[in-house]
Design a protein around this motif. Structure first.
Motif, mmCIF file in Angstrom:
data_model
loop_
_atom_site.group_PDB
_atom_site.id
_atom_site.type_symbol
_atom_site.label_atom_id
_atom_site.label_comp_id
_atom_site.label_asym_id
_atom_site.label_seq_id
_atom_site.Cartn_x
_atom_site.Cartn_y
_atom_site.Cartn_z
ATOM 1 N N MET A 1 0.826 -1.202 0.000
ATOM 2 C CA MET A 1 0.000 0.000 0.000
ATOM 3 C C MET A 1 0.862 1.254 0.000
ATOM 4 N N GLY A 2 1.943 1.247 0.785
ATOM 5 C CA GLY A 2 2.783 2.431 0.912
ATOM 6 C C GLY A 2 3.372 2.898 -0.399
ATOM 7 N N LEU A 3 3.941 1.967 -1.177
ATOM 8 C CA LEU A 3 4.567 2.339 -2.441
ATOM 9 C C LEU A 3 3.537 2.840 -3.445
ATOM 10 N N GLY A 4 2.349 2.251 -3.422
ATOM 11 C CA GLY A 4 1.291 2.714 -4.314
ATOM 12 C C GLY A 4 0.906 4.150 -4.014
ATOM 13 N N LEU A 5 0.851 4.485 -2.726
ATOM 14 C CA LEU A 5 0.518 5.849 -2.331
ATOM 15 C C LEU A 5 1.646 6.816 -2.670
ATOM 16 N N VAL A 6 2.890 6.354 -2.566
ATOM 17 C CA VAL A 6 4.025 7.199 -2.944
ATOM 18 C C VAL A 6 3.945 7.556 -4.427
ATOM 19 N N THR A 72 -9.972 1.980 8.856
ATOM 20 C CA THR A 72 -11.244 2.654 9.107
ATOM 21 C C THR A 72 -11.924 3.117 7.821
ATOM 22 N N ASN A 73 -11.167 3.196 6.744
ATOM 23 C CA ASN A 73 -11.700 3.681 5.471
ATOM 24 C C ASN A 73 -12.459 2.564 4.754
ATOM 25 N N LYS A 74 -13.770 2.702 4.654
ATOM 26 C CA LYS A 74 -14.586 1.661 4.031
ATOM 27 C C LYS A 74 -14.270 1.490 2.548
ATOM 28 N N ALA A 75 -13.708 2.528 1.933
ATOM 29 C CA ALA A 75 -13.336 2.424 0.521
ATOM 30 C C ALA A 75 -12.236 1.385 0.327
ATOM 31 N N ASN A 76 -11.441 1.144 1.374
ATOM 32 C CA ASN A 76 -10.363 0.163 1.292
ATOM 33 C C ASN A 76 -10.919 -1.249 1.111
ATOM 34 N N SER A 77 -11.846 -1.638 1.992
ATOM 35 C CA SER A 77 -12.431 -2.971 1.880
ATOM 36 C C SER A 77 -13.284 -3.095 0.623
ATOM 37 N N GLU A 78 -13.932 -2.002 0.230
ATOM 38 C CA GLU A 78 -14.752 -2.029 -0.982
ATOM 39 C C GLU A 78 -13.883 -2.248 -2.220
ATOM 40 N N LEU A 83 -12.089 -5.288 -6.703
ATOM 41 C CA LEU A 83 -10.914 -5.470 -7.553
ATOM 42 C C LEU A 83 -10.120 -6.720 -7.193
ATOM 43 N N THR A 84 -9.547 -6.749 -5.976
ATOM 44 C CA THR A 84 -8.770 -7.918 -5.565
ATOM 45 C C THR A 84 -9.624 -9.175 -5.589
ATOM 46 N N LEU A 133 -9.167 -4.987 16.314
ATOM 47 C CA LEU A 133 -10.023 -5.330 15.183
ATOM 48 C C LEU A 133 -10.291 -4.082 14.350
ATOM 49 N N PRO A 134 -9.935 -4.088 13.064
ATOM 50 C CA PRO A 134 -10.198 -2.930 12.205
ATOM 51 C C PRO A 134 -11.695 -2.634 12.126
ATOM 52 N N GLU A 135 -12.031 -1.371 12.046
ATOM 53 C CA GLU A 135 -13.438 -0.982 11.967
ATOM 54 C C GLU A 135 -14.116 -1.530 10.715
ATOM 55 N N VAL A 136 -13.335 -1.737 9.656
ATOM 56 C CA VAL A 136 -13.925 -2.188 8.394
ATOM 57 C C VAL A 136 -14.094 -3.707 8.345
#
Length: 222
Positions: A1-6, A72-78, A83-84, A133-136
């Motif tokens: 995730m980190g490199l993608g954000l970079v 916490t970002n629901k867009a992550n699990s979505e 996609l994945t 436990l993650p919120e998502v």
């Protein structure tokens, strides 16, 4: 995730700051810095809560900060679902929505768990068993948890490299270890067990996963 954000930050011209526990592999730290990210390390003994405390501190000190919190970002699990998950669902089989989750505990005898444990033992499997436990995370879809030790995770990561030619990370070895436990059950005899390998081995060259071959190479002479 980190490199993608970079990469995204580079193309958008954003300042990118990464915060991670100091126990995370040196390779990940080097790659982030090499790509121009600013990096803050936190005390491993404080775990993820200590990391988030540092994030909150930076958020208060710096102007115009936007925190991309994957737990916490629901867009992550979505995104993973759309996609994945589509990589798996493209296989011509009927899939039941199911999440496998495991607790990792170093030097502990593996045992099946029928609930999620919020306070795992000390371990070296980066990215899992973080103690909260993650919120998502929707725990209602989880059937059970499978305990995996650090040693089992690393052993199976090495097996994947030598027997299958797959260069994977420690958490991928944990996935395989959990699947092997499930596959050995009598009720699963002859069934196909499916998992995913979410980590690449090249990110762990300076970790304990490569300790034996790293020392061997450093000791070589010409």
């Amino acid at each position: 995730m980190g490199l993608g954000l970079v990469l995204l930050a580079i193309h958008k011209g954003y300042r990118f700051i990464a915060v991670m526990p100091a126990k995370y592999s040196l390779d990940k730290q080097i790659l982030l810095r090499y790509m121009g990210a600013e990096l803050y390390l936190t005390d491993p003994a404080l775990g993820f809560p200590g990391m988030y405390d540092k994030v909150e501190q930076l958020q208060k000190e710096l102007p115009n900060v936007h925190v991309l919190n994957q737990v916490t970002n629901k867009a992550n699990s979505e995104a993973h679902f759309r996609l994945t998950g589509m990589v798996v669902s493209s296989v011509p089989m009927h899939w039941r929505h199911c999440i496998w989750y495991w607790k990792v505990s170093e030097n502990a005898k593996p045992r099946r768990q029928n609930h999620l444990c919020g306070a795992p033992g000390k371990h070296k499997i980066q990215g899992v068993g973080s103690g909260f436990l993650p919120e998502v995370l929707d725990t209602s879809v989880i059937d059970e948890t499978v305990t995996v030790t650090t040693e089992e995770a690393m052993e199976n990561a090495k097996r994947l490299a030598k027997e299958e030619g797959l260069l994977v990370g420690i958490s991928s070895g944990a996935n395989l270890a959990a699947c092997l436990k499930v596959a050995l059950r009598e009720e699963n005899k002859g069934k196909m067990i499916v998992t995913m390998f979410p980590s690449g081995g090249e990110r762990y060259l300076n970790s304990d996963l490569f300790a034996d071959v790293r020392e061997e190479c450093l000791a070589m002479t010409f």
